[in-house]
Motif scaffolding. Structure first.
Motif, PDB file in Angstrom:
ATOM      1  N   LEU A 199      -6.276  -1.980   6.503  1.00 53.06           N
ATOM      2  CA  LEU A 199      -5.952  -3.016   5.529  1.00 53.06           C
ATOM      3  C   LEU A 199      -4.644  -3.726   5.881  1.00 53.06           C
ATOM      4  O   LEU A 199      -4.518  -4.937   5.681  1.00 53.06           O
ATOM      5  CB  LEU A 199      -5.870  -2.415   4.126  1.00 53.06           C
ATOM      6  CG  LEU A 199      -7.199  -1.969   3.531  1.00 53.06           C
ATOM      7  CD1 LEU A 199      -6.975  -1.178   2.247  1.00 53.06           C
ATOM      8  CD2 LEU A 199      -8.106  -3.166   3.274  1.00 53.06           C
ATOM      9  N   GLU A 200      -3.673  -2.991   6.405  1.00 51.07           N
ATOM     10  CA  GLU A 200      -2.401  -3.610   6.799  1.00 51.07           C
ATOM     11  C   GLU A 200      -2.607  -4.603   7.939  1.00 51.07           C
ATOM     12  O   GLU A 200      -1.920  -5.617   7.998  1.00 51.07           O
ATOM     13  CB  GLU A 200      -1.385  -2.541   7.196  1.00 51.07           C
ATOM     14  CG  GLU A 200      -0.829  -1.782   6.019  1.00 51.07           C
ATOM     15  CD  GLU A 200       0.068  -0.637   6.411  1.00 51.07           C
ATOM     16  OE1 GLU A 200       0.831  -0.196   5.539  1.00 51.07           O
ATOM     17  OE2 GLU A 200       0.012  -0.179   7.566  1.00 51.07           O
TER      18      GLU A 200
ATOM     19  N   TYR B  95       0.836  -1.194   0.000  1.00 53.25           N
ATOM     20  CA  TYR B  95       0.000   0.000   0.000  1.00 53.25           C
ATOM     21  C   TYR B  95       0.873   1.247   0.000  1.00 53.25           C
ATOM     22  O   TYR B  95       1.867   1.316   0.726  1.00 53.25           O
ATOM     23  CB  TYR B  95      -0.898   0.023   1.240  1.00 53.25           C
ATOM     24  CG  TYR B  95      -1.849  -1.139   1.323  1.00 53.25           C
ATOM     25  CD1 TYR B  95      -2.974  -1.193   0.507  1.00 53.25           C
ATOM     26  CD2 TYR B  95      -1.621  -2.189   2.187  1.00 53.25           C
ATOM     27  CE1 TYR B  95      -3.849  -2.253   0.570  1.00 53.25           C
ATOM     28  CE2 TYR B  95      -2.489  -3.262   2.263  1.00 53.25           C
ATOM     29  CZ  TYR B  95      -3.608  -3.292   1.444  1.00 53.25           C
ATOM     30  OH  TYR B  95      -4.464  -4.347   1.511  1.00 53.25           O
TER      31      TYR B  95
ATOM     32  N   VAL C  69      -7.604   3.978   6.380  1.00 44.57           N
ATOM     33  CA  VAL C  69      -7.916   2.811   5.564  1.00 44.57           C
ATOM     34  C   VAL C  69      -6.672   1.948   5.393  1.00 44.57           C
ATOM     35  O   VAL C  69      -6.721   0.713   5.502  1.00 44.57           O
ATOM     36  CB  VAL C  69      -8.496   3.234   4.192  1.00 44.57           C
ATOM     37  CG1 VAL C  69      -8.644   2.037   3.271  1.00 44.57           C
ATOM     38  CG2 VAL C  69      -9.829   3.939   4.379  1.00 44.57           C
ATOM     39  N   LYS C  70      -5.531   2.572   5.154  1.00 40.76           N
ATOM     40  CA  LYS C  70      -4.264   1.843   4.981  1.00 40.76           C
ATOM     41  C   LYS C  70      -3.943   1.033   6.235  1.00 40.76           C
ATOM     42  O   LYS C  70      -3.591  -0.151   6.145  1.00 40.76           O
ATOM     43  CB  LYS C  70      -3.137   2.830   4.675  1.00 40.76           C
ATOM     44  CG  LYS C  70      -1.785   2.182   4.494  1.00 40.76           C
ATOM     45  CD  LYS C  70      -0.737   3.241   4.156  1.00 40.76           C
ATOM     46  CE  LYS C  70       0.604   2.611   3.971  1.00 40.76           C
ATOM     47  NZ  LYS C  70       1.612   3.080   4.888  1.00 40.76           N
TER      48      LYS C  70
ATOM     49  N   ARG D 243      -5.282  -6.410   8.344  1.00 44.56           N
ATOM     50  CA  ARG D 243      -5.942  -7.579   7.734  1.00 44.56           C
ATOM     51  C   ARG D 243      -5.020  -8.350   6.813  1.00 44.56           C
ATOM     52  O   ARG D 243      -5.201  -9.556   6.611  1.00 44.56           O
ATOM     53  CB  ARG D 243      -7.168  -7.146   6.946  1.00 44.56           C
ATOM     54  CG  ARG D 243      -8.271  -6.651   7.824  1.00 44.56           C
ATOM     55  CD  ARG D 243      -9.471  -6.292   7.006  1.00 44.56           C
ATOM     56  NE  ARG D 243     -10.476  -5.678   7.860  1.00 44.56           N
ATOM     57  CZ  ARG D 243     -11.519  -5.038   7.403  1.00 44.56           C
ATOM     58  NH1 ARG D 243     -11.717  -4.913   6.125  1.00 44.56           N
ATOM     59  NH2 ARG D 243     -12.380  -4.502   8.251  1.00 44.56           N
ATOM     60  N   HIS D 244      -4.051  -7.647   6.184  1.00 49.16           N
ATOM     61  CA  HIS D 244      -3.136  -8.251   5.215  1.00 49.16           C
ATOM     62  C   HIS D 244      -1.696  -7.859   5.538  1.00 49.16           C
ATOM     63  O   HIS D 244      -1.088  -7.062   4.832  1.00 49.16           O
ATOM     64  CB  HIS D 244      -3.482  -7.784   3.795  1.00 49.16           C
ATOM     65  CG  HIS D 244      -4.892  -8.043   3.396  1.00 49.16           C
ATOM     66  ND1 HIS D 244      -5.335  -9.274   3.020  1.00 49.16           N
ATOM     67  CD2 HIS D 244      -5.978  -7.218   3.350  1.00 49.16           C
ATOM     68  CE1 HIS D 244      -6.628  -9.206   2.730  1.00 49.16           C
ATOM     69  NE2 HIS D 244      -7.043  -7.968   2.941  1.00 49.16           N
TER      70      HIS D 244
ATOM     71  N   ILE E 109      -7.451   2.342  -4.304  1.00 46.93           N
ATOM     72  CA  ILE E 109      -8.309   1.823  -3.239  1.00 46.93           C
ATOM     73  C   ILE E 109      -9.259   2.919  -2.759  1.00 46.93           C
ATOM     74  O   ILE E 109     -10.451   2.700  -2.618  1.00 46.93           O
ATOM     75  CB  ILE E 109      -7.466   1.304  -2.051  1.00 46.93           C
ATOM     76  CG1 ILE E 109      -6.460   0.245  -2.505  1.00 46.93           C
ATOM     77  CG2 ILE E 109      -8.358   0.784  -0.941  1.00 46.93           C
ATOM     78  CD1 ILE E 109      -7.060  -1.009  -3.071  1.00 46.93           C
TER      79      ILE E 109
END
Length: 50
Positions: free
Chosen positions: A39-40, A4, A35-36, A42-43, A23
């Motif tokens: 997401l980090e 990201y 948001v970053k 989660r992934h 995104i």
């Protein structure tokens, strides 16, 4: 590995990208950062220092 990144445009908007895929785009960098971060979490394989 794809990660990201947040980029600022000359017009003052910010874009959160996964590789070259958009995104989210916002006028507030903090929106992209939130948001970053989500997401980090989660992934974690996509996490980077950018």
């Amino acid at each position: 590995m794809t990660s990201y990144t947040i980029q600022e445009s000359p017009l003052g908007t910010f874009a959160l990208l996964l590789g070259t895929q958009l995104i989210i785009q916002s006028t507030d960098r903090e929106d992209c950062e939130k948001v970053k971060t989500g997401l980090e979490h989660r992934h974690p394989d996509r996490k980077n220092n950018a």
